[in-house]
Design a protein around this motif. Structure first.
Motif, PDB file in Angstrom:
ATOM      1  N   SER A 192      36.161  26.296  30.804  1.00  0.00           N
ATOM      2  CA  SER A 192      35.271  25.510  31.663  1.00  0.00           C
ATOM      3  C   SER A 192      34.917  26.306  32.924  1.00  0.00           C
ATOM      4  CB  SER A 192      35.936  24.195  32.055  1.00  0.00           C
ATOM      5  OG  SER A 192      37.002  24.435  32.952  1.00  0.00           O
ATOM      6  N   GLU A 193      33.861  25.886  33.573  1.00  0.00           N
ATOM      7  CA  GLU A 193      33.447  26.523  34.822  1.00  0.00           C
ATOM      8  C   GLU A 193      34.545  26.385  35.874  1.00  0.00           C
ATOM      9  OE1 GLU A 193      29.850  26.100  38.121  1.00  0.00           O
ATOM     10  OE2 GLU A 193      29.552  25.293  36.111  1.00  0.00           O
ATOM     11  N   SER A 194      35.176  25.211  35.942  1.00  0.00           N
ATOM     12  CA  SER A 194      36.234  25.005  36.937  1.00  0.00           C
ATOM     13  C   SER A 194      37.451  25.876  36.643  1.00  0.00           C
ATOM     14  CB  SER A 194      36.620  23.530  37.037  1.00  0.00           C
ATOM     15  OG  SER A 194      37.116  23.064  35.810  1.00  0.00           O
ATOM     16  N   THR A 195      37.736  26.112  35.364  1.00  0.00           N
ATOM     17  CA  THR A 195      38.840  27.015  35.019  1.00  0.00           C
ATOM     18  C   THR A 195      38.512  28.430  35.470  1.00  0.00           C
ATOM     19  OG1 THR A 195      39.490  25.640  33.141  1.00  0.00           O
ATOM     20  CG2 THR A 195      40.236  27.931  33.104  1.00  0.00           C
ATOM     21  N   SER A 196      37.257  28.843  35.294  1.00  0.00           N
ATOM     22  CA  SER A 196      36.842  30.166  35.738  1.00  0.00           C
ATOM     23  C   SER A 196      37.023  30.302  37.248  1.00  0.00           C
ATOM     24  CB  SER A 196      35.381  30.419  35.355  1.00  0.00           C
ATOM     25  OG  SER A 196      34.943  31.658  35.868  1.00  0.00           O
ATOM     26  N   LYS A 197      36.593  29.307  38.001  1.00  0.00           N
ATOM     27  CA  LYS A 197      36.745  29.337  39.458  1.00  0.00           C
ATOM     28  C   LYS A 197      38.213  29.402  39.854  1.00  0.00           C
ATOM     29  CE  LYS A 197      32.486  26.848  40.516  1.00  0.00           C
ATOM     30  NZ  LYS A 197      31.904  25.593  41.021  1.00  0.00           N
ATOM     31  N   SER A 198      39.023  28.592  39.190  1.00  0.00           N
ATOM     32  CA  SER A 198      40.452  28.563  39.477  1.00  0.00           C
ATOM     33  C   SER A 198      41.100  29.918  39.170  1.00  0.00           C
ATOM     34  CB  SER A 198      41.101  27.459  38.640  1.00  0.00           C
ATOM     35  OG  SER A 198      42.486  27.517  38.742  1.00  0.00           O
ATOM     36  N   GLN A 199      40.761  30.503  38.030  1.00  0.00           N
ATOM     37  CA  GLN A 199      41.303  31.808  37.648  1.00  0.00           C
ATOM     38  C   GLN A 199      40.877  32.877  38.662  1.00  0.00           C
ATOM     39  OE1 GLN A 199      43.740  31.574  35.512  1.00  0.00           O
ATOM     40  NE2 GLN A 199      42.939  32.377  33.607  1.00  0.00           N
ATOM     41  N   PHE A 200      39.642  32.798  39.123  1.00  0.00           N
ATOM     42  CA  PHE A 200      39.163  33.769  40.099  1.00  0.00           C
ATOM     43  C   PHE A 200      39.955  33.657  41.404  1.00  0.00           C
ATOM     44  CE2 PHE A 200      36.208  35.035  43.535  1.00  0.00           C
ATOM     45  CZ  PHE A 200      36.135  36.384  43.222  1.00  0.00           C
ATOM     46  N   ASN A 201      40.137  32.439  41.888  1.00  0.00           N
ATOM     47  CA  ASN A 201      40.897  32.241  43.123  1.00  0.00           C
ATOM     48  C   ASN A 201      42.339  32.720  42.972  1.00  0.00           C
ATOM     49  OD1 ASN A 201      38.814  31.238  44.733  1.00  0.00           O
ATOM     50  ND2 ASN A 201      39.078  29.164  43.917  1.00  0.00           N
ATOM     51  N   ARG A 202      42.940  32.452  41.828  1.00  0.00           N
ATOM     52  CA  ARG A 202      44.308  32.910  41.579  1.00  0.00           C
ATOM     53  C   ARG A 202      44.362  34.430  41.485  1.00  0.00           C
ATOM     54  NH1 ARG A 202      45.751  28.322  37.088  1.00  0.00           N
ATOM     55  NH2 ARG A 202      45.975  26.619  38.584  1.00  0.00           N
ATOM     56  N   SER A 203      43.297  35.032  40.895  1.00  0.00           N
ATOM     57  CA  SER A 203      43.280  36.498  40.780  1.00  0.00           C
ATOM     58  C   SER A 203      43.196  37.147  42.161  1.00  0.00           C
ATOM     59  CB  SER A 203      42.125  36.975  39.895  1.00  0.00           C
ATOM     60  OG  SER A 203      40.875  36.794  40.526  1.00  0.00           O
ATOM     61  N   LYS A 204      42.428  36.562  43.069  1.00  0.00           N
ATOM     62  CA  LYS A 204      42.343  37.102  44.429  1.00  0.00           C
ATOM     63  C   LYS A 204      43.693  37.013  45.137  1.00  0.00           C
ATOM     64  CE  LYS A 204      38.970  34.610  45.998  1.00  0.00           C
ATOM     65  NZ  LYS A 204      37.931  34.062  46.889  1.00  0.00           N
ATOM     66  N   LYS A 205      44.363  35.883  44.966  1.00  0.00           N
ATOM     67  CA  LYS A 205      45.668  35.700  45.600  1.00  0.00           C
ATOM     68  C   LYS A 205      46.678  36.711  45.040  1.00  0.00           C
ATOM     69  CE  LYS A 205      49.236  32.304  46.507  1.00  0.00           C
ATOM     70  NZ  LYS A 205      49.822  31.044  46.114  1.00  0.00           N
ATOM     71  N   LYS A 206      46.684  36.868  43.732  1.00  0.00           N
ATOM     72  CA  LYS A 206      47.616  37.796  43.088  1.00  0.00           C
ATOM     73  C   LYS A 206      47.309  39.232  43.509  1.00  0.00           C
ATOM     74  CE  LYS A 206      50.856  38.857  40.127  1.00  0.00           C
ATOM     75  NZ  LYS A 206      52.255  38.584  40.450  1.00  0.00           N
ATOM     76  N   LEU A 207      46.026  39.571  43.605  1.00  0.00           N
ATOM     77  CA  LEU A 207      45.628  40.909  44.021  1.00  0.00           C
ATOM     78  C   LEU A 207      46.111  41.198  45.447  1.00  0.00           C
ATOM     79  CD1 LEU A 207      44.144  43.266  42.743  1.00  0.00           C
ATOM     80  CD2 LEU A 207      42.022  42.390  43.694  1.00  0.00           C
ATOM     81  N   ARG A 208      46.000  40.215  46.323  1.00  0.00           N
ATOM     82  CA  ARG A 208      46.502  40.387  47.698  1.00  0.00           C
ATOM     83  C   ARG A 208      48.004  40.677  47.687  1.00  0.00           C
ATOM     84  NH1 ARG A 208      44.019  35.589  48.838  1.00  0.00           N
ATOM     85  NH2 ARG A 208      41.867  35.865  49.388  1.00  0.00           N
ATOM     86  N   GLU A 209      48.727  39.938  46.849  1.00  0.00           N
ATOM     87  CA  GLU A 209      50.169  40.164  46.744  1.00  0.00           C
ATOM     88  C   GLU A 209      50.462  41.582  46.263  1.00  0.00           C
ATOM     89  OE1 GLU A 209      51.797  37.223  44.097  1.00  0.00           O
ATOM     90  OE2 GLU A 209      51.111  35.563  45.369  1.00  0.00           O
ATOM     91  N   LEU A 210      49.737  42.017  45.238  1.00  0.00           N
ATOM     92  CA  LEU A 210      49.956  43.340  44.669  1.00  0.00           C
ATOM     93  C   LEU A 210      49.600  44.463  45.650  1.00  0.00           C
ATOM     94  CD1 LEU A 210      48.563  42.717  41.064  1.00  0.00           C
ATOM     95  CD2 LEU A 210      50.965  43.155  41.678  1.00  0.00           C
ATOM     96  N   LEU A 211      48.674  44.168  46.556  1.00  0.00           N
ATOM     97  CA  LEU A 211      48.206  45.198  47.493  1.00  0.00           C
ATOM     98  C   LEU A 211      48.869  45.094  48.861  1.00  0.00           C
ATOM     99  CD1 LEU A 211      44.389  45.143  46.667  1.00  0.00           C
ATOM    100  CD2 LEU A 211      46.033  46.947  46.116  1.00  0.00           C
ATOM    101  N   GLN A 212      49.875  44.248  49.003  1.00  0.00           N
ATOM    102  CA  GLN A 212      50.564  44.123  50.289  1.00  0.00           C
ATOM    103  C   GLN A 212      50.958  45.497  50.792  1.00  0.00           C
ATOM    104  OE1 GLN A 212      51.810  41.453  52.451  1.00  0.00           O
ATOM    105  NE2 GLN A 212      50.011  40.559  51.482  1.00  0.00           N
ATOM    106  N   VAL A 213      50.471  45.820  51.998  1.00  0.00           N
ATOM    107  CA  VAL A 213      50.752  47.122  52.597  1.00  0.00           C
ATOM    108  C   VAL A 213      52.111  47.029  53.284  1.00  0.00           C
ATOM    109  CG1 VAL A 213      49.972  48.833  54.261  1.00  0.00           C
ATOM    110  CG2 VAL A 213      48.309  47.522  52.935  1.00  0.00           C
ATOM    111  N   ASN A 214      52.976  47.959  52.990  1.00  0.00           N
ATOM    112  CA  ASN A 214      54.309  47.947  53.608  1.00  0.00           C
ATOM    113  C   ASN A 214      54.204  48.316  55.082  1.00  0.00           C
ATOM    114  OD1 ASN A 214      55.492  47.360  51.153  1.00  0.00           O
ATOM    115  ND2 ASN A 214      55.673  49.533  50.600  1.00  0.00           N
ATOM    116  N   GLY A 215      54.869  47.521  55.909  1.00  0.00           N
ATOM    117  CA  GLY A 215      54.913  47.826  57.337  1.00  0.00           C
ATOM    118  C   GLY A 215      53.809  47.137  57.990  1.00  0.00           C
TER     119      GLY A 215
END
Length: 173
Positions: free
Chosen positions: A150-173
């Motif tokens: 569904s369109e809402s699932t796509s939006k939800s997956q996109f928002n979750r992907s951005k959050k996960k990407l931020r976690e993965l890219l956390q800069v140390n320090g």
């Protein structure tokens, strides 16, 4: 008000065109000058506007005054002039030279390679929606059709992907 002069202009009478020009040129110059902010440019726009007005005089229906009709032409020509001027591109050879910068200077620990790696580490659903939306330019309804979600699932997956990407890219320090 000046219909007899306009009628003569429509017959090709050059003296009538000159008379119409004299009646309106000063006011129309001022309109253009207020937009283009340069005397020479305003004069050029004014000439272009009058040429266009005389060429399209048949389309003047008298629903508004001739001055209002001409003013609209002058305004459009002035805005077009500004738009053309703002699109001018500086040739590459005219730009100052800059030494190559190390990508770390701008991104710290966020190199292109690190971002690519992080995107690859996203769960498949997140990565697909993220890539289709940001990299391929599909909207969420199109992504929904492509992936069978569904369109809402796509939006939800996109928002979750951005959050996960931020976690993965956390800069140390």
């Amino acid at each position: 008000m000046h219909q007899h002069i306009i009628d003569e202009c429509l017959r090709g009478n050059r003296a009538a065109q000159h008379q119409l020009y004299r009646l309106y040129s000063k006011a129309m110059y001022n309109v253009s000058f207020r937009i283009v902010k340069n005397s020479g440019d305003a004069e050029d726009v004014l000439q272009d506007a009058f040429v266009s007005a005389f060429k399209n005089l048949k389309s003047f229906k008298g629903e508004s005054s001739f001055g209002a009709w001409l003013k609209r032409i002058v305004i459009n020509k002035s805005l077009n002039f500004l738009n053309k001027r703002s699109i001018d591109v500086t040739p590459l050879e005219n730009l100052p030279e800059y030494g190559e910068e190390d990508e770390e200077t701008f991104y710290g620990e966020l190199s292109v390679e690190r971002i690519k790696d992080a995107v690859e580490k996203l769960p498949e659903g997140y990565r697909l929606v993220f890539s289709l939306y940001l990299l391929e330019g599909y909207d969420h309804s199109e992504i929904g059709e492509i992936l069978g979600i569904s369109e809402s699932t796509s939006k939800s997956q996109f928002n979750r992907s951005k959050k996960k990407l931020r976690e993965l890219l956390q800069v140390n320090g």
